[in-house]
Scaffold this motif. Structure first.
Motif, short mmCIF file in Angstrom:
data_model
loop_
_atom_site.label_atom_id
_atom_site.label_comp_id
_atom_site.label_asym_id
_atom_site.label_seq_id
_atom_site.Cartn_x
_atom_site.Cartn_y
_atom_site.Cartn_z
N SER A 138 -6.06 8.81 5.56
CA SER A 138 -4.85 8.85 6.38
C SER A 138 -4.87 7.69 7.36
N LEU A 139 -3.68 7.27 7.80
CA LEU A 139 -3.59 6.26 8.85
C LEU A 139 -3.52 6.89 10.24
N GLY A 140 -3.52 8.21 10.30
CA GLY A 140 -3.48 8.87 11.60
C GLY A 140 -4.87 9.15 12.14
N PRO A 141 -4.99 10.07 13.09
CA PRO A 141 -6.29 10.36 13.70
C PRO A 141 -7.24 11.14 12.81
N SER A 142 -6.76 11.66 11.68
CA SER A 142 -7.65 12.37 10.76
C SER A 142 -8.79 11.46 10.35
N ARG A 143 -9.99 12.02 10.27
CA ARG A 143 -11.17 11.22 9.94
C ARG A 143 -11.64 11.44 8.52
N LEU A 144 -10.77 11.90 7.64
CA LEU A 144 -11.17 12.19 6.26
C LEU A 144 -10.97 11.00 5.35
N TRP A 145 -11.92 10.84 4.44
CA TRP A 145 -11.80 9.90 3.32
C TRP A 145 -12.08 10.71 2.07
N PHE A 146 -11.35 10.40 0.98
CA PHE A 146 -11.61 11.14 -0.25
C PHE A 146 -11.71 10.17 -1.42
N THR A 147 -12.36 10.61 -2.49
CA THR A 147 -12.48 9.82 -3.70
C THR A 147 -12.07 10.67 -4.88
N GLN B 54 2.65 10.34 4.69
CA GLN B 54 1.61 9.42 4.24
C GLN B 54 2.23 8.16 3.63
N ILE B 55 3.26 8.34 2.83
CA ILE B 55 3.94 7.20 2.22
C ILE B 55 4.55 6.31 3.29
N THR B 56 5.23 6.91 4.24
CA THR B 56 5.89 6.14 5.29
C THR B 56 4.88 5.36 6.13
N ASP B 57 3.80 6.02 6.51
CA ASP B 57 2.78 5.36 7.33
C ASP B 57 2.19 4.15 6.63
N TRP B 58 1.82 4.33 5.37
CA TRP B 58 1.17 3.23 4.65
C TRP B 58 2.16 2.12 4.30
N ASN B 59 3.38 2.49 3.94
CA ASN B 59 4.38 1.45 3.70
C ASN B 59 4.61 0.62 4.96
N VAL C 278 -0.56 3.04 -1.57
CA VAL C 278 -0.51 4.25 -0.74
C VAL C 278 -1.54 5.24 -1.28
N PRO C 279 -2.55 5.61 -0.52
CA PRO C 279 -3.58 6.53 -1.02
C PRO C 279 -3.14 7.98 -0.95
N ALA C 280 -2.09 8.29 -1.66
CA ALA C 280 -1.67 9.66 -1.94
C ALA C 280 -1.51 9.70 -3.45
N VAL C 281 -2.17 10.62 -4.11
CA VAL C 281 -2.40 10.52 -5.55
C VAL C 281 -1.77 11.68 -6.30
N GLN C 282 -1.11 11.36 -7.41
CA GLN C 282 -0.64 12.38 -8.34
C GLN C 282 -1.44 12.25 -9.63
N ILE C 283 -1.98 13.37 -10.10
CA ILE C 283 -2.77 13.40 -11.33
C ILE C 283 -2.15 14.44 -12.25
N VAL C 284 -1.82 14.02 -13.46
CA VAL C 284 -1.23 14.93 -14.44
C VAL C 284 -2.21 15.09 -15.60
N HIS C 285 -2.68 16.33 -15.81
CA HIS C 285 -3.57 16.66 -16.92
C HIS C 285 -2.72 17.30 -18.03
N GLU C 286 -2.89 16.82 -19.27
CA GLU C 286 -2.11 17.33 -20.39
C GLU C 286 -3.02 18.04 -21.39
N HIS C 287 -2.53 19.17 -21.85
CA HIS C 287 -3.22 19.98 -22.87
C HIS C 287 -2.15 20.56 -23.77
N GLU C 288 -2.50 20.90 -25.00
CA GLU C 288 -1.48 21.43 -25.90
C GLU C 288 -0.88 22.74 -25.39
#
Length: 799
Positions: free
Chosen positions: A27-36, A255-260, A87-97
């Protein structure tokens, strides 16, 4: 191993820690989190210091309760996209039959909370289940977990010492979302073992620990998870629940607005060249994002080398690259400065001022708070903070930071210890290295204006002396390598310290680390790519005969052409990389190609007047699907069983922040038409040409053995002393006390104006106030001017 399937008895430490990341974010705010992100799931979250991961992973199992179950990270069928460019906000789509699972992940700006929206579509009989493996305090040992009721809400929480987390979940209308829940010991009673043995969630254990534990919770088909961190389970739960009582979409859009906004603010200060391919522009945004994400918030300006552990899936290691290397930090700060992120670069300079040691150097590496980890000395790491200050000064952007004292102490350490360094930039060998020398010479020139007049003159004299002498110290002629290829000579990887006085030292064995059996190569038979820094920093021209010859030799020995583009090894017979069968580096291995070095070669190509675009494209294609640049790529035949493909990331560190910095710098350098980090003062002084050797600075720790006819001579020690000298076998003896300088050297000028070639100077010194003599005599031979700088002149003649 997944979050809860590592085999072993309860309480054993986990054997899994991700090394290769598809994406990082913060985040670009005061939050101190990082994720991978890796494997399409959340791998690690770092709080409150990014050098300590707090979870191993948070993943999803999809099951029908009647025997069918899938851990989505094992499907290898997912698409990862960002909420916006860079922008480090992530969408992940998993596909299965039978289903499609969509995850959206973003940090809270105001709280130490990570949010994950879960939406399952397809077969109505299926439900998602969250699997969380705490790794509090950076270890799986002694974690305790419970399924708890907290002020009317159900949460899954865990703690270990001063670290705690809480996982809460709500439905779209912000009602508690947890169904059944359980916690257990990894490999014995955890949720993954439940699914593996029973095909469904059948266990509901209320607590587990202390030990290596994991948590499992049943979710509705659409829900929002909040993973909160605090100093107690109650505080973590309060933060997690507070974050859930805002619509997820609002947090996502913020998050999008801050990073943009951040990218837009930086973008007005840097213009990219026309014609840059779209894929390069996209990677540019991703790399600036990765760099900004690596910056710490508890210690502004600090940055670890990587949010990963190289080959972390093979060992339990807390440190990895979760440490601050001053060199890497300055390289990354320079890249941020290049894209207009001046406030971030200023924070780095302030951090460096705060963590400089009393004698002027910086730790080899350290924890974010400044506590040393490895304590070796690498002189380039003392030079780079000076160069960062110079870059800010060139832009009139020091913003009131007084740098004179930092620079004086750093230059003092350099002149009192150089030109040899205890370690090169690869942290392997002591001696004289061209990359280190280039950084030190540039720092002396850039830092000199901040010194008093006497110290300024001395710093520039040392810079000129080292620059004029570096070929005699670090280059060789008439070797088998050179002769077989018709080359006049070349620079060696590292020259032994003894080469300052004895060129025969270059023929002695220089150890090669990371090999199970040292090949026992002499220094003259070891070639690296570090010499390119001489061109990048403006000390040599790209068409200098020795530079051009070494480029040819490096391409023969170190270059690899992969399906993604060209890259280079660090040096011949390097052992830092996977073994031939693809198994992980375990202290020995085989060195692989580095995308970082592709970028460095790109800067050389630019200096030579050629377009570095092929190198930029290669780096882009070496990145992970999420745009993360690795430390190394695989450069041998495919090993499908280990996921190793030519030109693609290995199990080494990914992302490597320094590589992202190199990419960003190369993009900006291409726009400028020159290496952007070539210091102005260095170019003004040398313009890429070797200076004439007009003064030798003899130091007790680096005694010179020759003096060109007509050159001046300064002799120096690091404490008060009296020098005694004579000529041609101690004739005409003189004595003189030293004069102190603010650079820490105590000097005497010896009149050599009338000395002709063939004569000699004998000298020694007596320390004061102890009266202790040096214990040996030193001899300096006066050589005709035409015989000085033999290596460089001979190379030019042969060329």
């Amino acid at each position: 191993m997944s979050g809860a399937d590592a085999p072993g008895a309860p309480g054993l430490p986990p054997t899994w820690c991700s090394s290769a990341k598809e994406m990082v974010g913060c985040s670009l705010g005061p939050s101190r989190l990082w994720f991978t992100i890796g494997g399409g799931i959340l791998n690690e979250v770092y709080y409150p210091r990014i050098d300590i991961p707090q979870i191993r992973d948070l993943g999803i199992v999809v099951a029908d309760g009647r025997g069918f179950w899938v851990e989505v990270k094992r499907m290898y069928r997912h698409a990862l996209t960002l909420a916006g460019p860079g922008v480090p906000a992530v969408q992940i789509v998993h596909e299965h039959e039978r289903f499609e699972l969509t995850l959206r992940i973003t940090p809270s700006r105001e709280r130490d909370v990570l949010l994950m929206e879960v939406e399952l579509s397809g077969d109505e009989s299926l439900r998602p289940y969250a699997l969380l493996a705490p790794h509090l305090g950076g270890t799986g040992n002694n974690n305790c977990a419970a399924i708890a009721g907290h002020r009317g809400h159900r949460v899954l929480w865990a703690e270990q010492g001063p670290f705690a987390l809480a996982l809460a979940a709500v439905t779209p209308d912000q009602q508690d979302a947890w169904g059944r829940a359980s916690c257990g010991f990894v490999g014995a009673s955890d949720g993954w073992q439940d699914f593996s043995r029973n095909g469904a969630m059948t266990w509901e254990h209320a607590s587990a620990g202390p030990g290596n534990i994991a948590l499992t919770g049943e979710l509705p088909r659409k829900a929002v998870l909040a993973l909160g961190f605090g100093s107690s389970t109650e505080s973590a739960a309060t933060l997690a629940l507070s974050a859930l009582f805002e619509p997820f979409e609002a947090t996502w859009q913020r998050q999008i607005t801050d990073w943009n906004g951040w990218h837009r603010e930086c973008g007005v200060r840097v213009q990219l060249s026309d014609g840059l391919p779209t894929e390069c522009v996209s990677q540019f945004k991703l790399s600036t994002m990765a760099l900004r994400t690596h910056l710490d918030k508890t210690y502004p300006g600090a940055m670890v080398a990587s949010l990963s552990v190289p080959w972390g899936n093979t060992k339990e290691e807390r440190e990895g690259y979760h440490l601050v290397w001053p060199r890497d930090l300055c390289e990354c700060a320079g890249a941020l400065l290049a894209v207009g992120a001046t406030p971030e670069a200023l924070d780095t300079l302030r951090y460096l001022r705060a963590t400089q040691l009393a004698d002027g150097h910086w730790n080899q590496n350290q924890w974010l708070g400044g506590k040393p980890y490895w304590t070796g000395v690498q002189l380039d790491e003392t030079a780079f903070p000076v160069l960062l200050a110079a870059q800010l000064e060139e832009r009139a952007a020091l913003d009131g930071i007084e740098v004179a004292d930092m620079i004086r102490r750093a230059l003092s350490f350099i002149v009192c210890n150089g030109p040899a360094s205890d370690q090169d930039r690869w942290e392997e060998d002591a001696g004289i290295n061209t990359f280190t020398l280039a950084a030190c010479i540039a720092a002396l020139v850039c830092g000199a204006p901040h010194l008093d007049p006497e110290a300024r003159e001395l710093a520039l004299a040392v810079a000129d002396y080292w620059n004029a002498s570096l070929e005699d110290w670090t280059a060789v002629l008439d070797t088998p390598f050179a002769g077989s290829q018709g080359l006049p000579g070349y620079y060696v990887r590292v020259a032994p310290t003894e080469a300052l006085r004895d060129r025969g030292a270059l023929q002695r064995v220089l150890p090669v680390k990371n090999q199970s059996l040292d090949p026992e190569l002499p220094a003259s038979a070891q070639v690296g790519v570090d010499f390119l820094q001489l061109v990048r920093f403006g000390l040599r021209r790209p068409d200098d005969p020795l530079i051009a010859a070494t480029v040819r030799l490096a391409d023969m020995l170190l270059k690899v052409d992969t399906p993604t583009g060209p890259s280079w090894h660090r040096y011949n017979d390097d052992g830092y990389g996977e073994h031939d069968d693809g198994s992980a580096f375990d202290g020995t291995g085989r060195g692989r190609a580095w995308p970082l070095l592709t970028g460095e070669r790109g800067h050389y190509e630019l200096a030579a007047g050629r377009d570095p675009l092929p190198m930029l494209l290669a780096m882009v294609r070496m990145a992970s699907p999420g745009g993360m640049l690795p430390e190394q790529i695989w450069d041998a035949a495919p090993v499908p069983s280990r996921g190793l493909e030519p030109g693609r990331p290995t199990g080494s560190a990914m992302p490597l922040a320094w590589t992202h910095a190199e990419y960003v710098k190369l993009v900006v350098s291409r726009s400028l038409g020159r290496p952007l980090d070539r210091p102005q003062r260095v170019w003004q002084r040398y313009a890429g040409r070797r200076p004439r050797l007009e003064r030798v600075v003899w130091c007790a720790h680096a005694p010179a053995s020759e003096l060109p006819e007509g050159a001046a001579l300064t002799v120096a020690v690091s404490s008060p002393a009296t020098f005694r000298w004579g000529f041609d076998g101690w004739k005409d003896i003189c004595e003189r006390r030293t004069t102190a300088t603010t650079l820490g050297l105590h000097t005497v000028e010896i009149d050599t104006a009338r000395l002709k070639g063939g004569r000699s100077i004998d000298l020694t010194y007596r320390l004061e106030p102890s009266g202790e003599w040096a214990g040996r005599d030193f001899r300096i031979s006066v050589v005709p001017a035409g015989e000085a700088a033999k290596t460089a002149l001979a190379a030019e003649g042969q060329a």
